[in-house]
Motif scaffolding. Structure first.
Motif, PDB file in Angstrom:
ATOM      1  N   LEU A   1      51.411  19.031  21.971  1.00 15.35           N
ATOM      2  CA  LEU A   1      50.857  18.785  23.304  1.00 15.35           C
ATOM      3  C   LEU A   1      51.075  17.343  23.737  1.00 15.35           C
ATOM      4  O   LEU A   1      51.372  17.055  24.894  1.00 15.35           O
ATOM      5  N   GLN A   2      50.930  16.414  22.774  1.00 15.96           N
ATOM      6  CA  GLN A   2      51.104  15.001  23.092  1.00 15.96           C
ATOM      7  C   GLN A   2      52.525  14.709  23.549  1.00 15.96           C
ATOM      8  O   GLN A   2      52.748  14.015  24.539  1.00 15.96           O
ATOM      9  N   VAL A   3      53.507  15.279  22.841  1.00 11.73           N
ATOM     10  CA  VAL A   3      54.898  14.967  23.126  1.00 11.73           C
ATOM     11  C   VAL A   3      55.403  15.695  24.370  1.00 11.73           C
ATOM     12  O   VAL A   3      56.054  15.104  25.226  1.00 11.73           O
ATOM     13  N   THR A   4      55.097  16.996  24.482  1.00  7.28           N
ATOM     14  CA  THR A   4      55.679  17.791  25.565  1.00  7.28           C
ATOM     15  C   THR A   4      54.849  17.798  26.832  1.00  7.28           C
ATOM     16  O   THR A   4      55.386  17.974  27.929  1.00  7.28           O
ATOM     17  N   GLY A   5      53.531  17.663  26.709  1.00 10.38           N
ATOM     18  CA  GLY A   5      52.665  17.803  27.879  1.00 10.38           C
ATOM     19  C   GLY A   5      52.570  19.234  28.361  1.00 10.38           C
ATOM     20  O   GLY A   5      52.107  19.492  29.470  1.00 10.38           O
ATOM     21  N   GLU A   6      52.977  20.186  27.522  1.00 10.96           N
ATOM     22  CA  GLU A   6      53.013  21.600  27.911  1.00 10.96           C
ATOM     23  C   GLU A   6      52.150  22.442  26.981  1.00 10.96           C
ATOM     24  O   GLU A   6      51.972  22.115  25.804  1.00 10.96           O
ATOM     25  N   GLU A   7      51.642  23.556  27.515  1.00 12.33           N
ATOM     26  CA  GLU A   7      50.953  24.526  26.689  1.00 12.33           C
ATOM     27  C   GLU A   7      51.969  25.202  25.747  1.00 12.33           C
ATOM     28  O   GLU A   7      53.109  25.444  26.144  1.00 12.33           O
ATOM     29  N   PRO A   8      51.562  25.486  24.508  1.00 13.53           N
ATOM     30  CA  PRO A   8      52.466  26.191  23.599  1.00 13.53           C
ATOM     31  C   PRO A   8      52.914  27.520  24.188  1.00 13.53           C
ATOM     32  O   PRO A   8      52.134  28.221  24.833  1.00 13.53           O
ATOM     33  N   ALA A   9      54.166  27.861  23.970  1.00 16.36           N
ATOM     34  CA  ALA A   9      54.711  29.113  24.496  1.00 16.36           C
ATOM     35  C   ALA A   9      53.960  30.302  23.908  1.00 16.36           C
ATOM     36  O   ALA A   9      53.469  30.247  22.775  1.00 16.36           O
ATOM     37  N   VAL A  10      53.882  31.388  24.671  1.00 10.07           N
ATOM     38  CA  VAL A  10      53.206  32.602  24.186  1.00 10.07           C
ATOM     39  C   VAL A  10      53.931  33.156  22.974  1.00 10.07           C
ATOM     40  O   VAL A  10      53.316  33.526  21.972  1.00 10.07           O
ATOM     41  N   GLY A  11      55.247  33.213  23.047  1.00 12.53           N
ATOM     42  CA  GLY A  11      56.028  33.671  21.905  1.00 12.53           C
ATOM     43  C   GLY A  11      55.769  35.122  21.547  1.00 12.53           C
ATOM     44  O   GLY A  11      55.397  35.940  22.387  1.00 12.53           O
ATOM     45  N   ASN A  12      55.935  35.439  20.278  1.00 15.06           N
ATOM     46  CA  ASN A  12      55.815  36.816  19.789  1.00 15.06           C
ATOM     47  C   ASN A  12      54.347  37.206  19.632  1.00 15.06           C
ATOM     48  O   ASN A  12      53.615  36.593  18.851  1.00 15.06           O
ATOM     49  N   THR A  13      53.888  38.210  20.369  1.00 14.63           N
ATOM     50  CA  THR A  13      52.473  38.626  20.311  1.00 14.63           C
ATOM     51  C   THR A  13      52.257  39.929  19.555  1.00 14.63           C
ATOM     52  O   THR A  13      51.133  40.235  19.149  1.00 14.63           O
ATOM     53  N   ALA A  14      53.309  40.723  19.370  1.00 10.24           N
ATOM     54  CA  ALA A  14      53.149  42.080  18.839  1.00 10.24           C
ATOM     55  C   ALA A  14      52.693  42.067  17.386  1.00 10.24           C
ATOM     56  O   ALA A  14      53.173  41.288  16.567  1.00 10.24           O
ATOM     57  N   GLY A  15      51.756  42.956  17.056  1.00 10.17           N
ATOM     58  CA  GLY A  15      51.289  43.094  15.683  1.00 10.17           C
ATOM     59  C   GLY A  15      49.908  43.707  15.632  1.00 10.17           C
ATOM     60  O   GLY A  15      49.102  43.542  16.565  1.00 10.17           O
ATOM     61  N   LEU A  16      49.625  44.423  14.553  1.00  3.91           N
ATOM     62  CA  LEU A  16      48.330  45.073  14.392  1.00  3.91           C
ATOM     63  C   LEU A  16      47.301  44.100  13.836  1.00  3.91           C
ATOM     64  O   LEU A  16      47.603  43.293  12.957  1.00  3.91           O
ATOM     65  N   ALA A  17      46.070  44.211  14.331  1.00  4.34           N
ATOM     66  CA  ALA A  17      45.007  43.329  13.863  1.00  4.34           C
ATOM     67  C   ALA A  17      44.784  43.482  12.363  1.00  4.34           C
ATOM     68  O   ALA A  17      44.575  42.500  11.649  1.00  4.34           O
ATOM     69  N   ALA A  18      44.833  44.717  11.873  1.00  2.00           N
ATOM     70  CA  ALA A  18      44.612  44.953  10.443  1.00  2.00           C
ATOM     71  C   ALA A  18      45.689  44.262   9.605  1.00  2.00           C
ATOM     72  O   ALA A  18      45.407  43.743   8.518  1.00  2.00           O
ATOM     73  N   ASP A  19      46.918  44.261  10.103  1.00  2.00           N
ATOM     74  CA  ASP A  19      47.997  43.588   9.377  1.00  2.00           C
ATOM     75  C   ASP A  19      47.761  42.085   9.316  1.00  2.00           C
ATOM     76  O   ASP A  19      48.058  41.442   8.295  1.00  2.00           O
ATOM     77  N   ALA A  20      47.239  41.527  10.405  1.00  2.00           N
ATOM     78  CA  ALA A  20      46.967  40.091  10.427  1.00  2.00           C
ATOM     79  C   ALA A  20      45.880  39.729   9.429  1.00  2.00           C
ATOM     80  O   ALA A  20      45.983  38.729   8.707  1.00  2.00           O
ATOM     81  N   THR A  21      44.835  40.534   9.381  1.00  2.00           N
ATOM     82  CA  THR A  21      43.744  40.275   8.442  1.00  2.00           C
ATOM     83  C   THR A  21      44.238  40.347   7.006  1.00  2.00           C
ATOM     84  O   THR A  21      43.903  39.495   6.173  1.00  2.00           O
ATOM     85  N   LYS A  22      45.046  41.362   6.705  1.00  2.00           N
ATOM     86  CA  LYS A  22      45.572  41.499   5.345  1.00  2.00           C
ATOM     87  C   LYS A  22      46.488  40.330   4.992  1.00  2.00           C
ATOM     88  O   LYS A  22      46.409  39.780   3.887  1.00  2.00           O
ATOM     89  N   LEU A  23      47.351  39.940   5.917  1.00  2.00           N
ATOM     90  CA  LEU A  23      48.271  38.848   5.638  1.00  2.00           C
ATOM     91  C   LEU A  23      47.511  37.552   5.389  1.00  2.00           C
ATOM     92  O   LEU A  23      47.866  36.777   4.491  1.00  2.00           O
ATOM     93  N   ALA A  24      46.462  37.310   6.162  1.00  2.00           N
ATOM     94  CA  ALA A  24      45.648  36.115   5.949  1.00  2.00           C
ATOM     95  C   ALA A  24      45.073  36.096   4.538  1.00  2.00           C
ATOM     96  O   ALA A  24      45.069  35.057   3.869  1.00  2.00           O
ATOM     97  N   GLY A  25      44.619  37.254   4.069  1.00  2.00           N
ATOM     98  CA  GLY A  25      44.089  37.338   2.710  1.00  2.00           C
ATOM     99  C   GLY A  25      45.162  37.152   1.657  1.00  2.00           C
ATOM    100  O   GLY A  25      44.940  36.492   0.626  1.00  2.00           O
ATOM    101  N   ASP A  26      46.344  37.708   1.911  1.00  2.00           N
ATOM    102  CA  ASP A  26      47.449  37.571   0.955  1.00  2.00           C
ATOM    103  C   ASP A  26      47.900  36.116   0.842  1.00  2.00           C
ATOM    104  O   ASP A  26      48.288  35.664  -0.244  1.00  2.00           O
ATOM    105  N   ILE A  27      47.870  35.400   1.951  1.00  2.00           N
ATOM    106  CA  ILE A  27      48.240  33.972   1.910  1.00  2.00           C
ATOM    107  C   ILE A  27      47.238  33.197   1.076  1.00  2.00           C
ATOM    108  O   ILE A  27      47.613  32.388   0.212  1.00  2.00           O
ATOM    109  N   LYS A  28      45.951  33.447   1.303  1.00  2.00           N
ATOM    110  CA  LYS A  28      44.920  32.735   0.552  1.00  2.00           C
ATOM    111  C   LYS A  28      45.056  32.997  -0.948  1.00  2.00           C
ATOM    112  O   LYS A  28      44.837  32.082  -1.765  1.00  2.00           O
ATOM    113  N   ALA A  29      45.469  34.192  -1.303  1.00  2.00           N
ATOM    114  CA  ALA A  29      45.602  34.537  -2.719  1.00  2.00           C
ATOM    115  C   ALA A  29      46.707  33.743  -3.410  1.00  2.00           C
ATOM    116  O   ALA A  29      46.730  33.642  -4.643  1.00  2.00           O
ATOM    117  N   GLN A  30      47.625  33.184  -2.632  1.00  2.00           N
ATOM    118  CA  GLN A  30      48.733  32.415  -3.201  1.00  2.00           C
ATOM    119  C   GLN A  30      48.459  30.907  -3.201  1.00  2.00           C
ATOM    120  O   GLN A  30      49.327  30.123  -3.586  1.00  2.00           O
TER     121      GLN A  30
END
Length: 554
Positions: free
Chosen positions: A382-411
């Motif tokens: 934000l400091q460098v660009t003065g712009e809001e971050p792009a929306v980018g890729n939004t597709a994905g299931l909530a359950a998959d996100a929760t599981k991935l967050a847990g899998d990352i913590k496990a590592q």
């Protein structure tokens, strides 16, 4: 959503308005109202009308969509606190921010607003009016401010070299000009770029009027006063800058360039001493210098205070000579033969095997003090660009996100088994973590990755997934650019494809606004702004007019 009506052409023989038509005498089918408008006022006007009718109605639980991501950008712009993550999912925090905005509208007396947390009708119109989205380098975003493309790591040190008796060069010429134009009594100095006894005496006289200690040394405190005491037509800028990119901290260098202001243009020039480590690199060096000049010299500064919109060209050039040092190789000799095509240049080491014409212009940008805009934490982005971050890729299931967050913590901390003795920046660290993140997220940045980060924070007392990953690598001695570190943090960072450019997207090639691949960046007006500010400062001192100048493509 309102679909645009598409009228089908009628052949001459089937026109029911003709008496000789086979369809004559039959009841005429009612004409679609959109088609009527198209016929009466034209397609362009109707298209704008349809867009105006296309009003969002989104509420908590909706998404993920790009439109909701844009709304989150807009809510951030109008003051959402805390900032919303641009996930494209209308969550409870987005509802809270929407209600706060609606409450503000009601307090302002905007009619027809209900504090219900639903974005539609007037709420949506007000968001679009106060925080319009724009397309920059093929990316839709909301602009919060001008950005800060040049950020010295030590602002107190200023942007000038410290000078004293014996110094030579353009910086001394600037000093002599400013002393001559400061109004301090004394003989005019010869502007020859040589800091001799007369320049020493003139500087001491000036220092006595500021007042600072009359040391005869042009230090930061003295330069601060000189810059507003007298105009100059030429000068030298140098400063240190640092950034954090791809999880690696304290990346940067000392920027430096000369400038010269004429009646028609501002020239920015720097010298590069090329140290040739391999043979047969001269042709490529010549091409690099030509690329830098071609892609950077595509802007002008426009005086908006002038009725005739007076403009000056902004000309950038790199020349062989003292200034910056660059080692030139055909390829990175540390890489295996099969991987030499992947040799990665940086500001101090350029490889001729890198055929991208964007390479030298990009590194030139660093040499004049501009930071990267890819793979940065949100605060730096934000400091460098003065712009809001792009929306980018939004597709994905909530359950998959929760599981991935847990899998990352496990590592975490990193679970890899490295044979002793483990080398600093061992390429094996993070292999297991990358095997968890990469198949799910790849290098895609945007809504779904931010949603994973949200889920990680919820499950870990508000912890940052990026910070935890970066620390895990740092704890193992990985402090530089390492493949697994980059793979693991990239989805949770922010990038803008808008810096220091591809030849394909340069306006001189007619491709301004064309989408660019990762790390291929066209120049945008904000990157030129520091030089326009320099021009405006000197113009004001020379003319006494505090005119407003802005960058514009030629």
């Amino acid at each position: 959503m309102v679909d645009r009506a598409r009228g089908a052409p009628h052949s001459r023989s089937s026109d029911p308005r003709r008496a000789d038509s086979p369809a004559a005498g039959r009841p005429r089918a009612p004409e679609h109202r959109i088609a009527q408008l198209q016929r009466q006022v034209g397609n362009r006007v109707v298209t704008e009308y349809v867009r105006a009718l296309n009003v969002q109605r989104v509420k908590e639980g909706d998404g993920p969509t790009n439109d909701i991501g844009i709304i989150q950008q807009q809510l951030n712009h109008v003051g959402a606190s805390p900032r919303l993550a641009i996930t494209g999912r209308f969550d409870a925090a987005t509802t809270t921010a929407t209600k706060a905005f609606q409450k503000k509208l009601i307090a302002e007396g905007v009619a027809g607003v209900t504090e219900d947390g639903i974005v539609d009708g007037i709420t949506h119109t007000q968001l679009k009016t106060r925080a319009p989205s724009v397309v920059i380098s093929a990316t839709e975003t909301v602009v919060d401010g001008p950005g800060a493309t040049q950020v010295p790591s030590n602002p107190a040190a200023g942007t000038h070299a410290q000078l004293q008796v014996g110094a030579k060069g353009v910086a001394v010429k600037e000093l002599q000009e400013r002393l001559n134009n400061s109004g301090v009594a004394g003989a005019k100095l010869l502007v020859d770029g040589i800091f001799g006894p007369k320049t020493d005496a003139g500087l001491k006289t000036f220092q006595g009027t500021i007042p600072v200690a009359a040391t005869g040394i042009a230090d930061p405190a003295t330069w601060t006063k000189l810059e507003t005491a007298g105009a100059a037509s030429q000068g030298h800028v140098e400063f240190d800058w640092l950034e954090e990119v791809e999880g690696v901290k304290n990346v940067g260098l000392r920027a430096g360039y000369d400038w010269k202001l004429s009646k028609t243009a501002l020239a920015i020039t720097l010298g590069i001493t090329f140290h040739k480590k391999h043979k047969n690199v001269d042709t490529r060096i010549g091409q690099w210098l030509a690329d830098i000049k071609e892609i950077w010299s595509t802007f002008k500064a426009v005086n908006d205070s002038d009725p005739k919109k007076k403009s000056m060209d902004l000309n950038f050039e790199a020349k062989r000579g003292p200034g910056h040092d660059v080692d030139v190789f055909q390829f990175d000799p540390k890489l295996p033969k099969k991987d030499r095509g992947q040799s990665r240049s940086d500001s101090g080491t350029w490889y001729t095997v890198d055929k991208r014409r964007s390479m030298a212009p990009h590194e030139f940008g660093h040499l004049i003090g501009l930071a990267d805009e890819y793979n940065r934490i949100e605060e730096h982005y934000l400091q460098v660009t003065g712009e809001e971050p792009a929306v980018g890729n939004t597709a994905g299931l909530a359950a998959d996100a929760t599981k991935l967050a847990g899998d990352i913590k496990a590592q975490l901390p990193l679970t890899d088994k490295i044979a002793a003795p483990a080398a600093t920046d061992d390429p094996g660290w993070g292999t297991s973590l990358a095997a968890v993140i990469t198949p799910k997220l790849g290098t895609k940045q945007g809504g779904f990755s931010r949603f994973v980060a949200q889920e990680y924070g919820k499950a870990n007392a508000g912890a940052s997934v990026y910070t935890d990953i970066q620390k895990a690598f740092s704890d193992k001695g990985v402090t530089g650019f390492q493949a697994n570190l980059s793979a693991c943090v990239t989805p949770f960072l922010y990038s803008n494809k808008s810096l220091m450019g591809t030849m394909e997207t340069t306006p001189a090639k007619g491709g301004g606004g064309k989408a660019a691949p990762a790390h291929e960046h066209p120049i945008e007006p904000r990157h030129i702004q520091p030089f326009v500010d320099l021009l405006a400062r000197e113009w004001a001192m020379q003319t006494g007019k505090a005119d407003k100048w802005r960058p514009e493509r030629r």
